[in-house]
Write a protein that holds these residues in place. Sequence first.
Motif, PDB file in Angstrom:
ATOM      1  N   ASN A 383      63.872  37.543  27.050  1.00  0.00           N
ATOM      2  CA  ASN A 383      63.095  36.318  27.152  1.00  0.00           C
ATOM      3  C   ASN A 383      63.048  36.026  28.642  1.00  0.00           C
ATOM      4  N   SER A 384      62.024  36.544  29.308  1.00  0.00           N
ATOM      5  CA  SER A 384      62.035  36.643  30.762  1.00  0.00           C
ATOM      6  C   SER A 384      62.179  35.303  31.470  1.00  0.00           C
ATOM      7  N   SER A 385      61.597  34.226  30.933  1.00  0.00           N
ATOM      8  CA  SER A 385      61.673  32.936  31.619  1.00  0.00           C
ATOM      9  C   SER A 385      63.104  32.410  31.670  1.00  0.00           C
ATOM     10  N   GLU A 386      63.921  32.761  30.673  1.00  0.00           N
ATOM     11  CA  GLU A 386      65.318  32.321  30.670  1.00  0.00           C
ATOM     12  C   GLU A 386      66.126  32.988  31.775  1.00  0.00           C
ATOM     13  N   GLN A 387      65.743  34.186  32.153  1.00  0.00           N
ATOM     14  CA  GLN A 387      66.514  34.941  33.137  1.00  0.00           C
ATOM     15  C   GLN A 387      66.460  34.320  34.533  1.00  0.00           C
ATOM     16  N   VAL A 388      65.411  33.570  34.812  1.00  0.00           N
ATOM     17  CA  VAL A 388      65.234  33.020  36.150  1.00  0.00           C
ATOM     18  C   VAL A 388      66.368  32.084  36.543  1.00  0.00           C
ATOM     19  N   GLU A 389      66.788  31.211  35.649  1.00  0.00           N
ATOM     20  CA  GLU A 389      67.774  30.181  35.963  1.00  0.00           C
ATOM     21  C   GLU A 389      69.192  30.534  35.524  1.00  0.00           C
ATOM     22  N   LYS A 390      69.359  31.598  34.797  1.00  0.00           N
ATOM     23  CA  LYS A 390      70.651  31.908  34.187  1.00  0.00           C
ATOM     24  C   LYS A 390      71.784  32.034  35.202  1.00  0.00           C
ATOM     25  N   TRP A 391      71.527  32.639  36.344  1.00  0.00           N
ATOM     26  CA  TRP A 391      72.560  32.893  37.335  1.00  0.00           C
ATOM     27  C   TRP A 391      73.193  31.613  37.871  1.00  0.00           C
ATOM     28  N   ARG A 392      72.453  30.509  37.860  1.00  0.00           N
ATOM     29  CA  ARG A 392      72.943  29.265  38.452  1.00  0.00           C
ATOM     30  C   ARG A 392      74.161  28.714  37.720  1.00  0.00           C
ATOM     31  N   PHE A 393      74.415  29.190  36.509  1.00  0.00           N
ATOM     32  CA  PHE A 393      75.520  28.672  35.709  1.00  0.00           C
ATOM     33  C   PHE A 393      76.611  29.719  35.500  1.00  0.00           C
ATOM     34  N   THR A 394      76.504  30.845  36.204  1.00  0.00           N
ATOM     35  CA  THR A 394      77.492  31.912  36.029  1.00  0.00           C
ATOM     36  C   THR A 394      78.227  32.283  37.312  1.00  0.00           C
ATOM     37  N   VAL A 400      77.909  31.196  46.170  1.00  0.00           N
ATOM     38  CA  VAL A 400      76.530  30.847  46.506  1.00  0.00           C
ATOM     39  C   VAL A 400      76.426  30.518  47.993  1.00  0.00           C
ATOM     40  N   GLN A 401      77.387  29.751  48.490  1.00  0.00           N
ATOM     41  CA  GLN A 401      77.392  29.390  49.912  1.00  0.00           C
ATOM     42  C   GLN A 401      77.495  30.626  50.801  1.00  0.00           C
ATOM     43  N   PRO A 409      68.153  34.288  56.290  1.00  0.00           N
ATOM     44  CA  PRO A 409      66.800  34.653  56.735  1.00  0.00           C
ATOM     45  C   PRO A 409      65.972  35.325  55.636  1.00  0.00           C
ATOM     46  N   THR A 410      66.628  36.136  54.813  1.00  0.00           N
ATOM     47  CA  THR A 410      65.928  36.811  53.713  1.00  0.00           C
ATOM     48  C   THR A 410      65.463  35.798  52.678  1.00  0.00           C
ATOM     49  N   MET A 411      66.335  34.854  52.328  1.00  0.00           N
ATOM     50  CA  MET A 411      65.978  33.825  51.356  1.00  0.00           C
ATOM     51  C   MET A 411      64.823  32.969  51.853  1.00  0.00           C
ATOM     52  N   THR A 412      64.857  32.639  53.124  1.00  0.00           N
ATOM     53  CA  THR A 412      63.794  31.813  53.708  1.00  0.00           C
ATOM     54  C   THR A 412      62.447  32.537  53.655  1.00  0.00           C
ATOM     55  N   LEU A 413      62.446  33.820  54.000  1.00  0.00           N
ATOM     56  CA  LEU A 413      61.209  34.595  53.990  1.00  0.00           C
ATOM     57  C   LEU A 413      60.594  34.633  52.602  1.00  0.00           C
ATOM     58  N   PHE A 414      61.433  34.766  51.577  1.00  0.00           N
ATOM     59  CA  PHE A 414      60.928  34.920  50.215  1.00  0.00           C
ATOM     60  C   PHE A 414      60.764  33.600  49.468  1.00  0.00           C
ATOM     61  N   GLY A 415      61.123  32.506  50.116  1.00  0.00           N
ATOM     62  CA  GLY A 415      60.890  31.201  49.500  1.00  0.00           C
ATOM     63  C   GLY A 415      61.941  30.764  48.497  1.00  0.00           C
ATOM     64  N   TYR A 416      63.227  31.076  48.766  1.00  0.00           N
ATOM     65  CA  TYR A 416      64.311  30.626  47.907  1.00  0.00           C
ATOM     66  C   TYR A 416      65.047  29.468  48.586  1.00  0.00           C
ATOM     67  N   ARG A 417      65.119  28.337  47.907  1.00  0.00           N
ATOM     68  CA  ARG A 417      65.734  27.138  48.475  1.00  0.00           C
ATOM     69  C   ARG A 417      67.259  27.218  48.422  1.00  0.00           C
ATOM     70  N   PHE A 418      67.897  26.630  49.430  1.00  0.00           N
ATOM     71  CA  PHE A 418      69.357  26.608  49.485  1.00  0.00           C
ATOM     72  C   PHE A 418      69.892  25.501  48.575  1.00  0.00           C
ATOM     73  N   ALA A 419      71.017  25.786  47.920  1.00  0.00           N
ATOM     74  CA  ALA A 419      71.691  24.765  47.109  1.00  0.00           C
ATOM     75  C   ALA A 419      72.668  24.016  48.010  1.00  0.00           C
ATOM     76  N   GLU A 420      72.458  22.729  48.187  1.00  0.00           N
ATOM     77  CA  GLU A 420      73.263  21.960  49.130  1.00  0.00           C
ATOM     78  C   GLU A 420      74.653  21.634  48.594  1.00  0.00           C
ATOM     79  N   ASN A 421      74.796  21.600  47.287  1.00  0.00           N
ATOM     80  CA  ASN A 421      76.089  21.298  46.681  1.00  0.00           C
ATOM     81  C   ASN A 421      76.105  21.805  45.240  1.00  0.00           C
ATOM     82  N   GLN A 422      77.272  21.650  44.604  1.00  0.00           N
ATOM     83  CA  GLN A 422      77.431  22.130  43.232  1.00  0.00           C
ATOM     84  C   GLN A 422      76.465  21.440  42.277  1.00  0.00           C
TER      85      GLN A 422
END
Length: 439
Positions: A383-394, A400-401, A409-422
Amino acid sequence: MRVKYTISVIFIVALVIIEKENNIISKVSNKLSPKLTPLMLPGEPVSASQGHDGSAVSIITHTDIPPYGHTKRCVENFTESFTERSSPASTAGGRKHILLLATTRTGSSFVGEFFNQQGSNMFYLFEPLWHVERMLTVETGGTNATVAGPAYRDVLRQLFLCDFSLLESFIEPPPREHITTSLFRRESSQSLCEDPVCTPFVKKVFERYHCRTRRCGPLNLTLASRSCMQKQHRTIKSVRVRQLETLRPLAEDPRLNMKFIQLVRDPRAVLASRMVAFSGKYENWKRWAADGDVPVDDDEVRKLKGNCDNIRMSAEIGLRQPPWLRGRYMLVRYEDIARFPMSKAADMYSFTGIQFTTQVEEWILKNTRASREASGVYSTQKNSSEQVEKWRFTIPFKLVQLVEKVCGPTMTLFGYRFAENQEMLTDKSISLIEEKTFL
């Protein structure tokens, strides 16, 4: 005096390193120039024809029919078209050669199926460079980038030209009369499990990677070559190429009409997935996740940074669209494919210039709504849409920090936002994916 001694020591060490590098290159050079056994069609004189690169061309002989129950008809129907191998791509009926570039745990097996399911006009190979990497690792004690890059490139070139002879020199155990029972994940290529490549099943012959949907005999690479040449398009998936720049000769080869699709994924999600799929290799990460401090100067952390840097540098080259890549490169995020599989698959087909068939559409519909039972770590049914967020809880926030620090720099180039806290990490209402278009 001490300075002279130090200089002498440095000089000697440098010579040792250079000598070791030369020895490694020499070993691989021998692999890249294999002594091929000429194969001739029955009734023809025994002589080695010259291929597109001046090497001996493989044609099958009467005496080469293997003792695996393969019929004489399979051999006699084999006729190679070497004219196509030496012709520019522009005269090859619009043929496309597609290389899907990725790293492990980025959904490349899933995306590869978009092309594997294309049907009778697509020849698809799943990770043929596995054999090259394995051989280089065994012979040199590790994958040396200086050696691996050219080796990967040359094997890919030959495979896109439907020539398996170079790959054969890396397969263990060595193929017998161009027949192997050990091609990595043969079952993941429909082209290698269909007629006429699927020869009669042979009892008591162990095959490590056998076809899933039907029983086939050991893989006859000569028949695979014939099938490849009869297909209109060719696609290879690989997670082993580190730098896009090393593939420039393929883009500039007039016999090929290359298209490169680079698949990327949030490095935090990649780490979380690898810790599950490759558990034994991520013991340090699991220990840090449980109760240990995370050392920023550890070899594993440096390896993570190196991987991120390689991915980013390749993408930067591709997105710049230098003349040799103009119109040949496409960047796709796994997260976009997981959320919008049908439209992203259509985009990839539009980029390659190949018709997007109903067969592929049906496969996508079926395999993006899979049950929980079918969604194992190596499954292409998710179920591909579920896979996108799954890592955030594992994965714990401290890991992550760390990823954000070394792969920023890699995350910024590809458009992945930083998690500021838990809290931000586990808040599903906050997206960590920027809407971004890559031209």
